[in-house]
Design an enzyme around this catalytic site. Structure first.
Site, short mmCIF file in Angstrom:
data_model
loop_
_atom_site.label_atom_id
_atom_site.label_comp_id
_atom_site.label_asym_id
_atom_site.label_seq_id
_atom_site.Cartn_x
_atom_site.Cartn_y
_atom_site.Cartn_z
N LYS A 1 41.47 34.53 30.31
CA LYS A 1 41.03 35.17 31.56
C LYS A 1 40.61 36.62 31.27
O LYS A 1 41.26 37.31 30.47
CB LYS A 1 42.20 35.13 32.55
CG LYS A 1 41.88 35.65 33.95
CD LYS A 1 43.09 35.46 34.86
CE LYS A 1 42.86 35.99 36.26
NZ LYS A 1 44.02 35.81 37.14
N SER B 1 43.28 33.67 41.45
CA SER B 1 42.18 34.35 40.83
C SER B 1 41.78 33.80 39.46
O SER B 1 40.71 34.16 38.96
CB SER B 1 42.52 35.83 40.67
OG SER B 1 43.64 35.99 39.81
N SER C 1 48.10 32.84 41.25
CA SER C 1 46.75 32.81 40.68
C SER C 1 46.54 31.85 39.52
O SER C 1 45.41 31.66 39.09
CB SER C 1 46.35 34.22 40.23
OG SER C 1 46.03 35.00 41.35
#
Lengths: 470, 96
Positions: free
Chosen positions: A75, A150, A174
């Protein structure tokens, strides 16, 4: 194919890391334009060269580290040396990391190939992966829908078969919510199990690096690799994990708790249907006990004060002086800082900075922030009480099915969709979201939540349940 | 919550956060704050001086070398108990 199976095939020569990398790059070529999972992909030549190197090493028969030649995506709020670290924000769009996060260093030492960085909501603040300077990520299950967030880029990259595993971060759900939306597995470890060094800080008392994969075995294997106390993160802990390729612990006699107050805070009908079926199936194998967690619905209020309060402090460092981008035509220092932040941060990030600054400002702390902290402790006590009766607790991962990209919702409506994941972060507990079924061709995930530090037990139960629900 | 949100309050907070907004954005923030206050009402009447209990969640209590004291872990964030921030936020600041 699991990582264990991949490794076995690499060792036997049935498949080489180079062939596998070529397969993945072909998948990325075919799908990435529609999905937009990545913010940065390593150069093809570099990736093939690295895969070739591992191929040669496998051929030589030498002893190799556990993830030798396994591609992993990261990420884009986790530092990878010499790769962009943008947090999907304009304010960091020109920033390249000069160092590896501890989790990334451990992956590299274990032989993993870092394939690229994945898309996210700016600074990990969101649940749709729409709030990104790179544009929205599309859900591979249904391209018109959000992949959750996210860590939506990580989830989408795994769901689309572009990588076997990806790192995400979980501050309020997330990792787990995108796992639920994309029919993948998402692990959020106990707070402190994985070092946060190199994870860009959003809300430090809640942030934790997690993993997305297609099965519990792969996701937990990666956590076993990256877990451990780290001198660069004072909150990291040496929590108990098994050796990397060990089987899950036996779970005979495990008691499963089912959240009693769910009826007062129900999910959408489709989610409830899958939930009811899943509980019925689980009850044939496990002793199921209703448990009360009376305050966890108040977690939303507690979280949306604590997280923005910490974010407003953590994001103060982006002043145009220390990192990357700034406006160049300001005439005073204050003007430069204000305009850099105003232009550099997106709308949602500014919302959270504003509410966090307000919550911490003199005169309002008692009414807001301190009450939120008090509620956090009450929620922790709720779990303590519940875990006196059971070993793990089941809760749906999200009250909603993946919604359409661009769907109009007020900020608080979106925040309330975090209702079931937030309490886990507030209490620092381990949890896994696993696929539980489909409704209207859309996936539904259920969380298995465990006691602090009992991550291995949570994974073992999750693996068993996933087998029952598939 | 019995707190009046107006444009003046939003401007003051924006200045503390080192952000600038147009009049239209400030009006949007007034609505946003009001919306969030409704969310914060979910905290109910819990006291801000709620006494933090001695949490029993100590892991591996019988094995001193592996012992993890949950409470100690959380107290590393003095932020949570005292409202003290680990990273000082920007607060208006001097012009130069």
């Amino acid at each position: 194919m699991t990582i264990k199976e991949l490794r076995k095939r690499f060792i036997s020569g049935e498949l080489t890391p180079l062939e596998y990398m070529e397969e993945l790059l072909e998948t990325i070529r075919q799908k990435e334009r529609k999905i937009n999972a990545f913010t940065h992909l390593e150069k093809t030549d570099t990736l093939l060269k690295e895969a070739e190197l591992w191929t040669e090493k496998y051929k030589s028969g030498e002893e190799l580290p556990p993830l030798a030649g396994i591609p992993v995506a990261i990420k884009d709020n986790i530092a990878v040396k010499d790769m962009p670290l943008t947090c999907a924000s304009k304010i960091l769009q020109e920033f390249t990391s000069p160092y590896d996060a501890t989790a990334v260093r451990k992956l590299k030492e274990a032989g993993a190939i870092i394939i690229g960085k994945t898309n996210l909501d700016e600074f990990a603040m969101g649940s749709t992966t729409e709030f990104s300077i790179f544009g929205p990520t599309h859900n591979p299950v249904d391209l018109e829908r959000v992949p959750g967030g996210s860590s939506g880029g990580s989830a989408a990259s795994v769901a689309a078969g572009m990588v076997p595993v990806a790192l995400g971060s979980d501050t309020g759900g997330s990792v787990r919510q995108p796992a639920s939306f994309t029919d993948t597995v998402g692990i959020k470890p106990s707070y402190g199990m994985v070092s946060r060094y190199g994870l860009v800080a959003f809300a430090s008392s809640l942030d934790q690096i997690g993993v997305l994969a297609k099965n519990v075995e792969d996701a937990s294997l990666i956590i076993r690799v990256i877990a451990g106390k780290d001198k660069y993160d004072a909150t990291s802990r040496e929590l108990s994990v098994k050796n990397i390729f060990d089987a899950f612990e036996t779970i005979d006699g495990v008691k499963i708790g089912v959240w009693k107050e769910l009826d007062n805070h129900p999910a959408e009908d489709g989610v409830m249907k899958v939930w009811d079926d899943a509980i019925m199936k689980a009850s044939k194998e496990f002793q199921m006990i209703p448990v009360s967690l009376p305050d966890i619905a108040s977690g939303i209020a507690s979280y949306y004060l604590i997280a923005p309060a910490e974010a407003s402090a953590n994001l103060a460092r982006y002043d145009g002086v220390r990192y990357a981008w700034r406006v160049l035509d300001a005439s005073t220092y204050k003007e430069m800082v204000k305009r850099t932040r105003t232009i550099g941060f997106g709308k949602e990030v500014k919302r959270r900075i504003m509410i966090g600054t307000f919550a911490l400002s003199a005169g309002y702390q008692d009414a807001f922030y301190k009450k939120a902290v008090a509620m956090r402790y009450r929620i922790m006590q709720n779990f303590e009480e519940a875990f006196k009766q059971v070993d793990v607790i089941l809760v749906p991962t999200s009250p909603k099915l993946p919604w359409k990209i661009g769907q109009k919702m007020s900020p608080s409506e979106v925040y309330k969709a975090d209702l079931y994941t937030i309490p886990v972060n507030l209490a620092g507990l381990p949890a896994v979201s696993i696929p539980a079924g489909y409704v209207d061709n859309l996936p539904v995930g259920i969380q298995v939540i465990g006691k602090y530090g009992e991550d291995e037990k949570v994974w073992a139960v999750a693996d068993k349940l996933m087998g029952l629900w598939r | 919550m019995d707190i009046k949100v107006d444009k003046e309050l939003v401007r003051k907070i924006a200045d503390m956060a080192m952000l600038e907004f147009s009049e239209e954005e400030i009006e949007e923030f007034v609505s946003y704050f009001e919306e969030m206050f409704d969310v914060f009402d979910m905290l109910g009447d819990i006291s801000p001086d709620y006494e933090i209990p001695p949490l029993p969640a100590t892991l591996h209590e019988d094995e001193p070398e592996r012992r993890v004291d949950y409470h100690d872990l959380w107290m590393r964030f003095s932020l949570m108990k005292n409202g003290y921030l680990l990273v000082p936020p920007l607060r208006g600041g001097d012009e130069e």
